[in-house]
Design a protein around this motif. Structure first.
Motif, mmCIF file in Angstrom:
data_model
loop_
_atom_site.group_PDB
_atom_site.id
_atom_site.type_symbol
_atom_site.label_atom_id
_atom_site.label_comp_id
_atom_site.label_asym_id
_atom_site.label_seq_id
_atom_site.Cartn_x
_atom_site.Cartn_y
_atom_site.Cartn_z
ATOM 1 N N ALA A 81 0.813 -1.214 0.000
ATOM 2 C CA ALA A 81 0.000 0.000 0.000
ATOM 3 C C ALA A 81 0.845 1.262 0.000
ATOM 4 N N TRP A 82 2.052 1.189 0.520
ATOM 5 C CA TRP A 82 2.897 2.372 0.648
ATOM 6 C C TRP A 82 4.011 2.415 -0.371
ATOM 7 N N ALA A 83 4.176 1.341 -1.142
ATOM 8 C CA ALA A 83 5.283 1.317 -2.088
ATOM 9 C C ALA A 83 4.989 2.248 -3.258
ATOM 10 N N PRO A 84 5.696 3.351 -3.351
ATOM 11 C CA PRO A 84 5.472 4.277 -4.454
ATOM 12 C C PRO A 84 6.068 3.733 -5.742
ATOM 13 N N PRO A 85 5.684 4.297 -6.890
ATOM 14 C CA PRO A 85 6.252 3.821 -8.152
ATOM 15 C C PRO A 85 7.771 3.929 -8.177
ATOM 16 N N ASP A 86 8.336 4.875 -7.436
ATOM 17 C CA ASP A 86 9.773 5.056 -7.420
ATOM 18 C C ASP A 86 10.232 5.054 -5.961
ATOM 19 N N LEU A 87 10.899 4.005 -5.551
ATOM 20 C CA LEU A 87 11.290 3.845 -4.152
ATOM 21 C C LEU A 87 12.738 4.290 -3.944
ATOM 22 N N ARG A 88 13.117 5.382 -4.573
ATOM 23 C CA ARG A 88 14.496 5.828 -4.427
ATOM 24 C C ARG A 88 14.689 6.780 -3.266
ATOM 25 N N PHE A 89 13.596 7.191 -2.635
ATOM 26 C CA PHE A 89 13.768 8.039 -1.469
ATOM 27 C C PHE A 89 13.938 7.159 -0.245
ATOM 28 N N LYS A 90 14.302 7.760 0.863
ATOM 29 C CA LYS A 90 14.669 7.005 2.048
ATOM 30 C C LYS A 90 13.483 6.266 2.667
ATOM 31 N N ALA A 91 13.740 5.024 3.057
ATOM 32 C CA ALA A 91 12.715 4.202 3.698
ATOM 33 C C ALA A 91 12.309 4.789 5.044
ATOM 34 N N LYS A 92 13.248 5.472 5.715
ATOM 35 C CA LYS A 92 12.890 6.018 7.024
ATOM 36 C C LYS A 92 11.886 7.151 6.901
ATOM 37 N N ARG A 93 11.796 7.819 5.737
ATOM 38 C CA ARG A 93 10.769 8.841 5.538
ATOM 39 C C ARG A 93 9.384 8.206 5.545
ATOM 40 N N VAL A 94 9.268 7.054 4.902
ATOM 41 C CA VAL A 94 7.997 6.335 4.896
ATOM 42 C C VAL A 94 7.631 5.936 6.310
ATOM 43 N N ALA A 95 8.606 5.475 7.091
ATOM 44 C CA ALA A 95 8.344 5.096 8.481
ATOM 45 C C ALA A 95 7.855 6.300 9.278
ATOM 46 N N ALA A 96 8.433 7.461 9.048
ATOM 47 C CA ALA A 96 7.997 8.672 9.757
ATOM 48 C C ALA A 96 6.582 9.058 9.349
ATOM 49 N N ASP A 97 6.264 8.941 8.063
ATOM 50 C CA ASP A 97 4.905 9.239 7.597
ATOM 51 C C ASP A 97 3.890 8.299 8.253
ATOM 52 N N ASN A 98 4.221 7.012 8.315
ATOM 53 C CA ASN A 98 3.322 6.035 8.934
ATOM 54 C C ASN A 98 3.118 6.337 10.406
ATOM 55 N N LEU A 99 4.192 6.715 11.085
ATOM 56 C CA LEU A 99 4.102 7.047 12.507
ATOM 57 C C LEU A 99 3.170 8.239 12.712
ATOM 58 N N ALA A 100 3.298 9.251 11.863
ATOM 59 C CA ALA A 100 2.446 10.438 11.989
ATOM 60 C C ALA A 100 0.981 10.093 11.750
ATOM 61 N N LEU A 101 0.703 9.283 10.736
ATOM 62 C CA LEU A 101 -0.683 8.902 10.455
ATOM 63 C C LEU A 101 -1.275 8.065 11.585
ATOM 64 N N LYS A 150 24.070 0.169 -6.625
ATOM 65 C CA LYS A 150 24.094 -0.720 -7.793
ATOM 66 C C LYS A 150 22.915 -0.475 -8.731
ATOM 67 N N LYS A 151 22.042 0.480 -8.365
ATOM 68 C CA LYS A 151 20.835 0.789 -9.132
ATOM 69 C C LYS A 151 19.952 -0.449 -9.316
ATOM 70 N N GLU A 152 19.784 -1.179 -8.220
ATOM 71 C CA GLU A 152 18.958 -2.384 -8.225
ATOM 72 C C GLU A 152 17.586 -2.160 -7.604
ATOM 73 N N ILE A 153 17.231 -0.920 -7.369
ATOM 74 C CA ILE A 153 15.945 -0.626 -6.748
ATOM 75 C C ILE A 153 14.855 -0.730 -7.810
ATOM 76 N N ALA A 154 13.795 -1.405 -7.465
ATOM 77 C CA ALA A 154 12.701 -1.633 -8.410
ATOM 78 C C ALA A 154 12.070 -0.311 -8.825
ATOM 79 N N ARG A 155 11.784 -0.189 -10.105
ATOM 80 C CA ARG A 155 11.109 1.019 -10.593
ATOM 81 C C ARG A 155 9.651 1.016 -10.187
ATOM 82 N N ASN A 156 9.042 -0.171 -10.154
ATOM 83 C CA ASN A 156 7.649 -0.310 -9.739
ATOM 84 C C ASN A 156 7.542 -1.507 -8.802
#
Length: 188
Positions: free
Chosen positions: A7-27, A145-151
């Motif tokens: 549900a939280w995986a954006p199309p581009d997951l190149r930003f920091k995972a800890k930002r997502v954790a902070a967003d979830n904590l706030a919600l 290594k640029k191995e992060i999934a695009r989607n």
């Protein structure tokens, strides 16, 4: 590795995972704090459910990825699972304490709100920890290594649909039991 929660995986997951954790904590905290006022319960329960899914998935991902050797990932991952029942015990203890130090009328009037409002302290602690934690070495290595999934969603579903459906089925089987046991134990 790299996906946080469908549900939280954006199309581009190149930003920091800890930002997502902070967003979830706030919600999650927004729902808890507003519920203590007694408004918007149904909508906020849905928001909290989505946020908790992202929170749990993000926490499990981060603790597993911090073990670059891969030798203790199972142990680290189990810590996320143990945190939930510990939280339930602490919450029940806090409600029991409030029920003991207030009369029935006081508890029903304002005492039940105190544990929810005190959870702000835990959120502040969680926010402090999230601002101090670095990205997991495994994630940084994948990024380099640029191995992060695009989607991530499409990759999770279409890369190995059989295992994806098995995982979904296992989760669907597991969740009702958890809630039946936790609700039954509280009512019993």
């Amino acid at each position: 590795s790299g996906e946080i929660d469908i549900a939280w995986a954006p199309p581009d997951l190149r930003f920091k995972a800890k930002r997502v954790a902070a967003d979830n904590l706030a919600l999650t905290q927004a729902k808890t704090a507003l519920a203590s006022v007694g408004r918007f319960e149904i909508v906020l329960r849905v928001v909290q459910g989505i946020a908790v899914g992202g929170e749990w998935g993000g926490a499990a991902l981060m603790v597993n990825e911090f073990d670059a050797s891969g030798r203790r990932r199972g142990f680290y991952g189990s810590l996320v699972q143990v945190a939930s029942p510990i939280g339930v015990l602490i919450a029940n203890a806090m409600f029991g304490f409030m029920n003991t130090v207030t009369t029935d009328a006081q508890f029903m009037d304002w005492g039940w709100r105190v544990p929810f409002l005190l959870s702000v302290v835990l959120v502040a602690l969680g926010a402090f920890i999230r601002t101090r934690v670095s990205e997991a070495p495994v994630f940084l290595e994948m990024k380099a290594k640029k191995e992060i999934a695009r989607n991530p969603f499409a990759e999770a579903v279409f890369r190995d649909p059989k295992n994806f459906l098995i995982a979904v089925g296992l989760k669907i089987c597991q969740v009702p039991w958890v809630y039946m046991l936790t609700v039954f134990m509280v009512l019993y």
